[in-house]
Design a protein around this motif. Structure first.
Motif, PDB file in Angstrom:
ATOM      1  N   GLN A  93       2.112  18.650 127.977  1.00  0.00           N
ATOM      2  CA  GLN A  93       2.394  18.060 129.284  1.00  0.00           C
ATOM      3  C   GLN A  93       3.825  17.531 129.345  1.00  0.00           C
ATOM      4  N   LYS A  94       4.262  16.843 128.314  1.00  0.00           N
ATOM      5  CA  LYS A  94       5.589  16.206 128.335  1.00  0.00           C
ATOM      6  C   LYS A  94       6.733  17.210 128.260  1.00  0.00           C
ATOM      7  N   LYS A  95       6.435  18.453 127.923  1.00  0.00           N
ATOM      8  CA  LYS A  95       7.514  19.442 127.899  1.00  0.00           C
ATOM      9  C   LYS A  95       8.048  19.722 129.297  1.00  0.00           C
ATOM     10  N   TRP A  96       7.350  19.235 130.334  1.00  0.00           N
ATOM     11  CA  TRP A  96       7.819  19.376 131.715  1.00  0.00           C
ATOM     12  C   TRP A  96       8.646  18.175 132.161  1.00  0.00           C
TER      13      TRP A  96
ATOM     14  N   ALA B  14       0.541   4.728 144.417  1.00  0.00           N
ATOM     15  CA  ALA B  14       1.337   5.387 145.458  1.00  0.00           C
ATOM     16  C   ALA B  14       2.248   6.448 144.855  1.00  0.00           C
ATOM     17  N   SER B  15       2.684   6.251 143.617  1.00  0.00           N
ATOM     18  CA  SER B  15       3.507   7.260 142.932  1.00  0.00           C
ATOM     19  C   SER B  15       2.717   8.556 142.778  1.00  0.00           C
ATOM     20  N   VAL B  16       1.449   8.428 142.411  1.00  0.00           N
ATOM     21  CA  VAL B  16       0.591   9.602 142.262  1.00  0.00           C
ATOM     22  C   VAL B  16       0.455  10.326 143.599  1.00  0.00           C
TER      23      VAL B  16
ATOM     24  N   VAL C 155       2.030  10.001 136.261  1.00  0.00           N
ATOM     25  CA  VAL C 155       2.208  11.223 137.060  1.00  0.00           C
ATOM     26  C   VAL C 155       2.567  12.452 136.229  1.00  0.00           C
ATOM     27  N   ILE C 156       2.778  12.266 134.941  1.00  0.00           N
ATOM     28  CA  ILE C 156       3.181  13.392 134.094  1.00  0.00           C
ATOM     29  C   ILE C 156       2.187  14.552 134.201  1.00  0.00           C
TER      30      ILE C 156
END
Length: 384
Positions: free
Chosen positions: A131-134, A75-77, A104-105
């Motif tokens: 990706q994690k830079k966001w 559901a988070s997605v 969701v990253i």
């Protein structure tokens, strides 16, 4: 004087265009919390904090679109996709749970939408990647908390430690970080057990750990899942010290654990013992303001998990004015500039610590974001 018929549609079109421009100028922030389901002890105070977030920043109205994922990562997605694709948000705060956040990253990164994660696991920002830079994390990274625990263990001559943690990203990162720090300090991890958050019995794990004769046991679990390991250790007769991570930093841990969690030691933000820290503490003023505002709105004290969402609002409040110089809300240019501005925040006092972000550190805390705390006479007490 009446207007000619052909003029009326033109004026209506102009008015609609004006309304559209106004709507575009509004900063939209999505918020995804687990206000129902197994993670609700974490997510509910986060949801109740949303009305306290800044609604006017640098002349711009900030709109918050709050969704509940029911503690379900799937559901988070769906919530993230809706906020990104339908609501066209400029940033997202959430979700509440570590497994959900890890899932969701990619969607935040692909859309170029900054994500402020109020979760426990450092894995959302470490190791840094494209990706994690966001992603920006509004809780202390595990290593900051773990260092404090290991230092206390060393000072109290603990040589052997057992570990029990959730079988998810929170527990995964904690066993990795803690084991490395313990080894450097000459402390041996003599047993390691895992469990699911929804488990109702941990007797087998507790007995295995006791069989290894540890001097202390560390529990690494967030929210309500932190209680059962401690109460089970008490029930099976374990007499050594029990340590917890900042995942247990909520009053419900005391309420649910009762006398069985007496003496538990943890490291967490000063917010847990606000009345006991000096006025010189850099977080005390902001945390006090948050607690008072939350109590006035909701009639109860907030858990520290709610403060993680409040801090996300403070980070956005600092970054939005900078981002507006590069683009209008609702545009990719604005969202990218917002990410860049978040990464440049320096010495920002908040409820959980003082934020100084860098390209390599998207949590930004130092030792000012933690205190050593013990459960004494059924309440959180500053450990001196």
């Amino acid at each position: 004087m009446s207007l000619p018929r052909f003029v009326r549609p033109l004026l209506q079109g102009c008015l609609l265009a004006s309304f559209a421009l106004v709507a575009q100028a509004q900063v939209k922030v999505g918020v995804v919390t687990s206000s129902t389901g197994p993670v609700a002890l974490v997510g509910l105070p986060q949801k109740k904090t949303v009305p306290l977030l800044p609604t006017k920043v640098a002349g711009q109205t900030v709109q918050y679109i709050s969704l509940d994922d029911g503690s379900d990562p799937t559901a988070s997605v769906s919530a993230f996709k809706k906020l990104i694709n339908e609501d066209k948000v400029d940033a997202i705060i959430g979700p509440s749970g570590s497994p959900a956040a890890m899932g969701v990253i990619q969607f935040a990164a692909e859309a170029g939408v900054p994500m402020l994660a109020p979760v426990g696991t450092a894995a959302v920002v470490v190791p840094m990647s494209e990706q994690k830079k966001w992603v920006f994390k509004t809780t202390q990274n595990d290593d900051i908390i773990a260092r404090a625990l290991v230092q206390h263990m060393s000072a109290t001559k603990i040589k052997k430690v057992g570990f029990i943690g959730t079988a998810d990203p929170y527990g995964d990162n904690w066993v990795r970080v803690f084991s490395a720090l313990a080894e450097k300090a000459g402390i041996k991890v003599v047993g390691s057990e895992r469990f699911q958050r929804q488990d109702t019995s941990l007797t087998a794990q507790a007995l295995k750990l006791m069989g290894a004769s540890p001097d202390a046991i560390l529990v690494a679990a967030p929210g309500s899942s932190s209680v059962l390991p401690s109460t089970t250790l008490y029930d099976v007769g374990y007499k050594g010290k029990v340590y917890q991570t900042h995942g247990a930093a909520l009053d419900d841990f005391l309420r649910l654990g009762g006398k069985k969690v007496e003496g538990t030691i943890l490291a967490a933000s000063a917010m847990l013992v606000l009345d006991q820290v000096p006025a010189s503490n850099p977080t005390k003023k902001v945390a006090t303001e948050y607690v008072e505002a939350y109590e006035k709105l909701n009639g109860s004290k907030p858990a520290t998990f709610g403060a993680n969402v409040y801090d996300a609002g403070l980070l956005l409040q600092a970054a939005i004015p900078v981002a507006l110089k590069s683009g209008k809300p609702g545009t990719a240019a604005f969202r990218t500039a917002l990410r860049d501005a978040l990464e440049q925040i320096k010495e920002l006092p908040a409820t959980q610590g003082v934020y100084t972000m860098t390209p390599a550190d998207h949590s930004g805390f130092d030792d000012r974001g933690r205190e050593m705390i013990v459960v004494k006479n059924g309440r959180w007490t500053l450990l001196k």
